[in-house]
Design an enzyme around this catalytic site. Structure first.
Site, PDB file in Angstrom:
ATOM      1  CD  GLU A 175      -2.914  -1.256   2.293  1.00  0.00           C
ATOM      2  OE1 GLU A 175      -2.824  -0.431   3.222  1.00  0.00           O
ATOM      3  OE2 GLU A 175      -3.801  -2.134   2.257  1.00  0.00           O
ATOM      4  CG  ASN A 216      -0.348  -7.028  -1.610  1.00  0.00           C
ATOM      5  OD1 ASN A 216      -0.834  -7.719  -2.499  1.00  0.00           O
ATOM      6  ND2 ASN A 216      -0.902  -6.918  -0.404  1.00  0.00           N
ATOM      7  CG  HIS A 252      -9.683  -6.132   0.377  1.00  0.00           C
ATOM      8  ND1 HIS A 252      -9.941  -7.267   1.136  1.00  0.00           N
ATOM      9  CD2 HIS A 252      -8.379  -5.837   0.581  1.00  0.00           C
ATOM     10  CE1 HIS A 252      -8.836  -7.619   1.795  1.00  0.00           C
ATOM     11  NE2 HIS A 252      -7.872  -6.770   1.462  1.00  0.00           N
ATOM     12  CD  GLU A 280      -4.426  -8.129   1.573  1.00  0.00           C
ATOM     13  OE1 GLU A 280      -5.332  -7.415   2.020  1.00  0.00           O
ATOM     14  OE2 GLU A 280      -3.214  -7.883   1.735  1.00  0.00           O
ATOM     15  CG  ASP A 282     -12.543  -9.354   1.400  1.00  0.00           C
ATOM     16  OD1 ASP A 282     -12.479  -8.390   0.620  1.00  0.00           O
ATOM     17  OD2 ASP A 282     -12.081  -9.328   2.564  1.00  0.00           O
TER      18      ASP A 282
HETATM   19  C1  XIL Z   1      -6.399  -6.528   8.035  1.00  0.00           C
HETATM   20  C2  XIL Z   1      -6.725  -7.707   8.931  1.00  0.00           C
HETATM   21  O1  XIL Z   1      -7.583  -8.566   8.254  1.00  0.00           O
HETATM   22  C3  XIL Z   1      -7.371  -7.219  10.208  1.00  0.00           C
HETATM   23  O2  XIL Z   1      -7.525  -8.294  11.127  1.00  0.00           O
HETATM   24  C4  XIL Z   1      -6.527  -6.124  10.846  1.00  0.00           C
HETATM   25  O3  XIL Z   1      -7.214  -5.597  11.958  1.00  0.00           O
HETATM   26  C5  XIL Z   1      -6.224  -5.021   9.868  1.00  0.00           C
HETATM   27  O4  XIL Z   1      -5.619  -5.575   8.713  1.00  0.00           O
HETATM   28  N1  XIL Z   1      -4.980  -4.815   3.456  1.00  0.00           N
HETATM   29  C6  XIL Z   1      -3.950  -5.567   3.965  1.00  0.00           C
HETATM   30  C7  XIL Z   1      -4.215  -6.473   5.109  1.00  0.00           C
HETATM   31  O5  XIL Z   1      -2.853  -5.559   3.405  1.00  0.00           O
HETATM   32  O6  XIL Z   1      -3.089  -6.628   5.933  1.00  0.00           O
HETATM   33  C8  XIL Z   1      -5.388  -6.008   5.929  1.00  0.00           C
HETATM   34  O7  XIL Z   1      -5.666  -6.994   6.927  1.00  0.00           O
HETATM   35  C9  XIL Z   1      -6.588  -5.768   5.045  1.00  0.00           C
HETATM   36  C10 XIL Z   1      -6.297  -4.702   4.023  1.00  0.00           C
END
Ligand code: XIL
Length: 379
Positions: A175, A216, A252, A280, A282
């Site tokens: 990020e 990422n 996401h 990641e 979802d």
């Molecule tokens: C999130 C986790 O799922 C949570 O449990 C935590 O509180 C915050 O981080 N992008 C990322 C991940 O790179 O590390 C994040 O994970 C979600 C967004």
């Protein structure tokens, strides 16, 4: 909807055991041959887990794992049965690993690594350099450029070095571009401009030359201003000879909003010679979710998996959690949730079956030839 993921797995095991028993009996009696095999095998085949299907395709099917849930049987068994890759959800982040300068604590991260090794799973290391979940001693430490570089080097070489040969791929920088497609303000960027990324890649590479190194981020699934910045950055890093192997698209997503140019976006990165992973995934829906939402979500999961499966160089998809019960979505997006393929009772959702089908290509369970990536020159 069909049965429980775990009981389905148990059923599959029972069928397999039953088959072995039938074979043994037949052999022992020397009469029936293995006539029971085809039916039992076919039934067992239809009960394959996502992991079994992904294994046949050489595809990485991952999940985020939180060590605190691993002593829950259903969580543990689902994570082991359905996925061939795991990512630490939180326990490999800077604040978990080195909460105070020089005080490393690897217990929680080790738990996940040992779980993955016990279950013959790949591991994606998440994450080394990130502005978030970063302890204040780094962020507010007042380090000058050289000191900060030493701090980064100590953290990266200690962490990557500990898991050398055991963690396959790393999110080295996470990020680093903000929502307006500008470089994100962070202590790293403040001291080093964009050069901190190349520095971090070199440090990680030195600590484990065999690991594949990624950058990422989220909202870079389609072609947009932010993913354009990543495209230019990736090309630039490769030109400089930085050891960058891949890019992770967090994914996401919101139901009904899979970017329509996701395939082209993935392809432009693989055309650079990079590996792409969806790291990641979802797909969130308004809660409480109704059947229409869950169908839309299933189509979105299907589409995303089909795209990745179809693009040479897109090597895997990780879903961000084992079960809706512990997903980060409800706590972070008000009024939304139910974002994963497996629900809070460990029952498969329509999205689970959509992935199952996508991994089976037209409902056909035969292994398919995954196109492998042709090496390409950087531009
Ligand atoms: C999130 C986790 O799922 C949570 O449990 C935590 O509180 C915050 O981080 N992008 C990322 C991940 O790179 O590390 C994040 O994970 C979600 C967004």
């Amino acid at each position: 909807m069909s049965g429980h993921v775990r009981s389905r797995t148990a059923l599959c095991t029972a069928l397999t055991l039953g088959l072995a028993a039938a074979g043994l009996t037949a052999e022992a009696h020397g009469q029936f041959g293995l006539t029971a095999t085809p039916v039992a095998a076919e039934t067992a085949h239809q009960q394959q887990t996502l992991r079994e299907r992904a294994d046949q395709l050489g595809f990485r099917m991952g999940t985020a794992v939180s060590e605190q849930h691993l002593n829950e049987q259903a969580y543990h068994d689902t994570a082991a049965a359905e996925f061939n890759s795991v990512t630490h959800e939180n326990s490999l982040k800077w604040e978990s690993i080195q909460p105070e300068q020089g005080e490393y604590s690897f217990d929680r991260a080790d738990t996940v690594v040992e779980f993955a090794e016990a279950n013959d799973q790949q591991i994606h290391g998440h994450t080394l350099v990130w502005h978030s979940q970063l302890p204040s001693w780094v962020e507010d430490g007042g380090f000058g450029p050289e000191e900060l570089l030493d701090v980064m080097d100590d953290h990266i070489s200690t962490t990557v070095g500990r898991y050398e040969g055991r963690i396959d791929t790393w999110d080295v920088a996470n990020e680093i571009i903000d929502d307006d497609a500008n470089w994100r303000n962070s202590v790293f960027h403040e001291q080093w401009g964009e050069d901190f990324v190349a520095e971090a890649l070199h440090m990680a590479h030195a600590a484990d030359p065999a690991a594949s190194l990624f950058i990422n981020d989220y909202n870079i699934e389609g072609i947009n201003a932010k993913s354009d910045v990543y495209y230019d950055l990736a090309a630039d890093l490769l030109d400089q000879g930085a050891p960058l192997d891949g890019i992770g698209l967090q994914s996401h997503l919101i139901a009904g909003q899979v970017p329509n140019d996701m395939r082209q976006n993935i392809e432009r990165f693989t055309d650079l010679g990079l590996e792409v992973m969806l790291t990641e995934l979802d797909v969130r829906v308004p809660t409480p979710a109704d059947e229409t939402d869950l169908q839309q979500q299933a189509e979105d999961y299907r589409e995303v998996f089909e795209i990745c499966l179809d693009v040479p160089g897109c090597s895997g998809v990780t879903v961000w959690g084992v079960t809706d019960a512990y997903s980060w979505v409800p706590g972070n997006f008000e009024g939304e949730g139910a974002a994963l393929p497996i629900d809070e009772d460990y029952d498969p959702k329509p999205a689970y079956w959509a992935i199952h089908e996508a991994l089976g290509e037209n409902g056909n369970n035969d292994p398919i030839d995954r196109p492998t990536q042709e090496p390409t020159a950087s531009p």
